[in-house]
Design a protein around this motif. Structure first.
Motif, PDB file in Angstrom:
ATOM      1  N   THR A  67       0.564  -1.167   0.166  1.00 26.05           N
ATOM      2  CA  THR A  67       0.444   0.543  -0.033  1.00 26.05           C
ATOM      3  C   THR A  67       0.847   1.240  -0.102  1.00 26.05           C
ATOM      4  N   LEU A  68       1.851   1.501   0.516  1.00 25.70           N
ATOM      5  CA  LEU A  68       2.774   2.392   0.567  1.00 25.70           C
ATOM      6  C   LEU A  68       3.283   2.682  -0.922  1.00 25.70           C
ATOM      7  N   SER A  69       3.842   1.559  -1.082  1.00 21.30           N
ATOM      8  CA  SER A  69       4.591   1.525  -2.556  1.00 21.30           C
ATOM      9  C   SER A  69       3.371   2.507  -3.317  1.00 21.30           C
ATOM     10  N   LEU A  70       2.193   2.207  -3.474  1.00 21.85           N
ATOM     11  CA  LEU A  70       1.594   2.823  -4.557  1.00 21.85           C
ATOM     12  C   LEU A  70       1.374   4.403  -4.148  1.00 21.85           C
ATOM     13  N   LEU A  71       1.875   4.930  -3.104  1.00 23.66           N
ATOM     14  CA  LEU A  71       1.827   6.178  -3.552  1.00 23.66           C
ATOM     15  C   LEU A  71       2.180   6.937  -4.447  1.00 23.66           C
ATOM     16  N   SER A  72       3.914   6.291  -4.570  1.00 21.11           N
ATOM     17  CA  SER A  72       4.440   6.764  -5.982  1.00 21.11           C
ATOM     18  C   SER A  72       3.061   7.364  -7.316  1.00 21.11           C
ATOM     19  N   ALA A  73       2.566   5.432  -7.768  1.00 22.96           N
ATOM     20  CA  ALA A  73       1.986   6.035  -8.428  1.00 22.96           C
ATOM     21  C   ALA A  73       0.347   6.733  -8.350  1.00 22.96           C
ATOM     22  N   MET A  74       0.198   6.621  -7.382  1.00 17.28           N
ATOM     23  CA  MET A  74      -0.895   7.549  -6.845  1.00 17.28           C
ATOM     24  C   MET A  74      -0.642   9.397  -7.180  1.00 17.28           C
ATOM     25  N   ASN A  75       0.938  10.129  -6.660  1.00 22.07           N
ATOM     26  CA  ASN A  75       1.353  11.049  -6.938  1.00 22.07           C
ATOM     27  C   ASN A  75       1.528  11.647  -8.221  1.00 22.07           C
ATOM     28  N   PHE A  76       2.428  10.487  -9.344  1.00 19.56           N
ATOM     29  CA  PHE A  76       2.056  10.855 -10.611  1.00 19.56           C
ATOM     30  C   PHE A  76       1.214  10.940 -10.980  1.00 19.56           C
ATOM     31  N   ASP A  77      -0.687  10.295 -10.491  1.00 25.25           N
ATOM     32  CA  ASP A  77      -1.589  10.900 -10.973  1.00 25.25           C
ATOM     33  C   ASP A  77      -1.978  12.555 -11.101  1.00 25.25           C
ATOM     34  N   CYS A  78      -1.856  12.259  -9.778  1.00 26.21           N
ATOM     35  CA  CYS A  78      -2.878  13.310  -9.282  1.00 26.21           C
ATOM     36  C   CYS A  78      -2.224  14.599  -8.678  1.00 26.21           C
ATOM     37  N   VAL A  79      -0.346  14.602  -8.915  1.00 27.95           N
ATOM     38  CA  VAL A  79      -0.211  15.612  -7.917  1.00 27.95           C
ATOM     39  C   VAL A  79       0.233  16.718  -8.914  1.00 27.95           C
ATOM     40  N   PRO A  80       0.370  18.097  -9.161  1.00 27.58           N
ATOM     41  CA  PRO A  80       0.513  18.980  -9.858  1.00 27.58           C
ATOM     42  C   PRO A  80       2.183  18.741 -10.191  1.00 27.58           C
ATOM     43  N   LYS A  81       2.729  18.928 -11.480  1.00 32.32           N
ATOM     44  CA  LYS A  81       4.110  18.412 -11.947  1.00 32.32           C
ATOM     45  C   LYS A  81       4.748  19.608 -12.036  1.00 32.32           C
ATOM     46  N   ILE A  82       6.203  19.572 -11.471  1.00 30.19           N
ATOM     47  CA  ILE A  82       6.779  21.534 -11.363  1.00 30.19           C
ATOM     48  C   ILE A  82       7.819  21.140 -13.057  1.00 30.19           C
ATOM     49  N   ARG A  83       7.242  22.743 -13.005  1.00 34.39           N
ATOM     50  CA  ARG A  83       7.689  22.661 -14.884  1.00 34.39           C
ATOM     51  C   ARG A  83       9.207  22.808 -15.347  1.00 34.39           C
TER      52      ARG A  83
END
Length: 162
Positions: A67-83
């Motif tokens: 569950t903890l390791s899925l945070l990477s995919a979740m982050n990539f999915d929804c946290v804005p990327k920094i240009r």
């Protein structure tokens, strides 16, 4: 929330929820693959019949570290990327707590609140997120933690005055 932001905009997001990911299904094949990768074949994860008969969960559950390791995919999915970002680095976690088991066949999603963003060195931004992993149709989250990451960027892109 915009899909992409600039370094100068990140400070405006401190204290806000910056993303909620899409749902991710956690099924038995995923759990079994994680067990193989980590050599953790405890029956509560990989033996549905025994887990149903002998555990308080009514069936198999995901490893907390899965569950903890899925945070990477979740982050990539929804946290804005920094240009200006050239690379992101996982710096670590503070206060990881596994609050509720993730039963095989359920869905989870991540919630990300930016609680700190500070520049470190010429080309690094350290960010801290309060994260939680929601289990569909459950009251308690699967986990909560503070996740620290480092955003690397070209020093010439650093905003003036910070």
């Amino acid at each position: 929330m915009p899909r992409e932001i600039s370094l100068i905009e990140i400070q405006n997001l401190v204290g806000t929820e910056v993303g909620i990911s899409e749902w991710i299904s956690v099924d038995q094949p995923m759990i079994d693959l994680f067990a193989d990768a980590t050599h953790d074949h405890q029956f509560i994860h990989v033996d549905p019949e025994r887990a149903k008969a002998e555990s308080p969960f009514g069936g198999t559950i995901a490893h907390g570290f899965l569950t903890l390791s899925l945070l990477s995919a979740m982050n990539f999915d929804c946290v804005p990327k920094i240009r200006e970002q050239t690379m992101g680095i996982n710096y670590g976690f503070d206060r990881v707590r596994f609050m509720s088991p993730v039963k095989s066949g359920t869905r989870v999603r991540g919630h990300f609140k930016l609680v700190e963003a500070r520049f470190r060195g010429a080309g690094m931004l350290m960010t801290t997120y309060e994260v939680s992993v929601e289990i569909e149709n459950e009251q308690k989250p699967a986990l909560t933690a503070n996740w620290i990451t480092i955003i690397q960027f070209d020093p010439k892109d650093r905003p003036e005055g910070v």
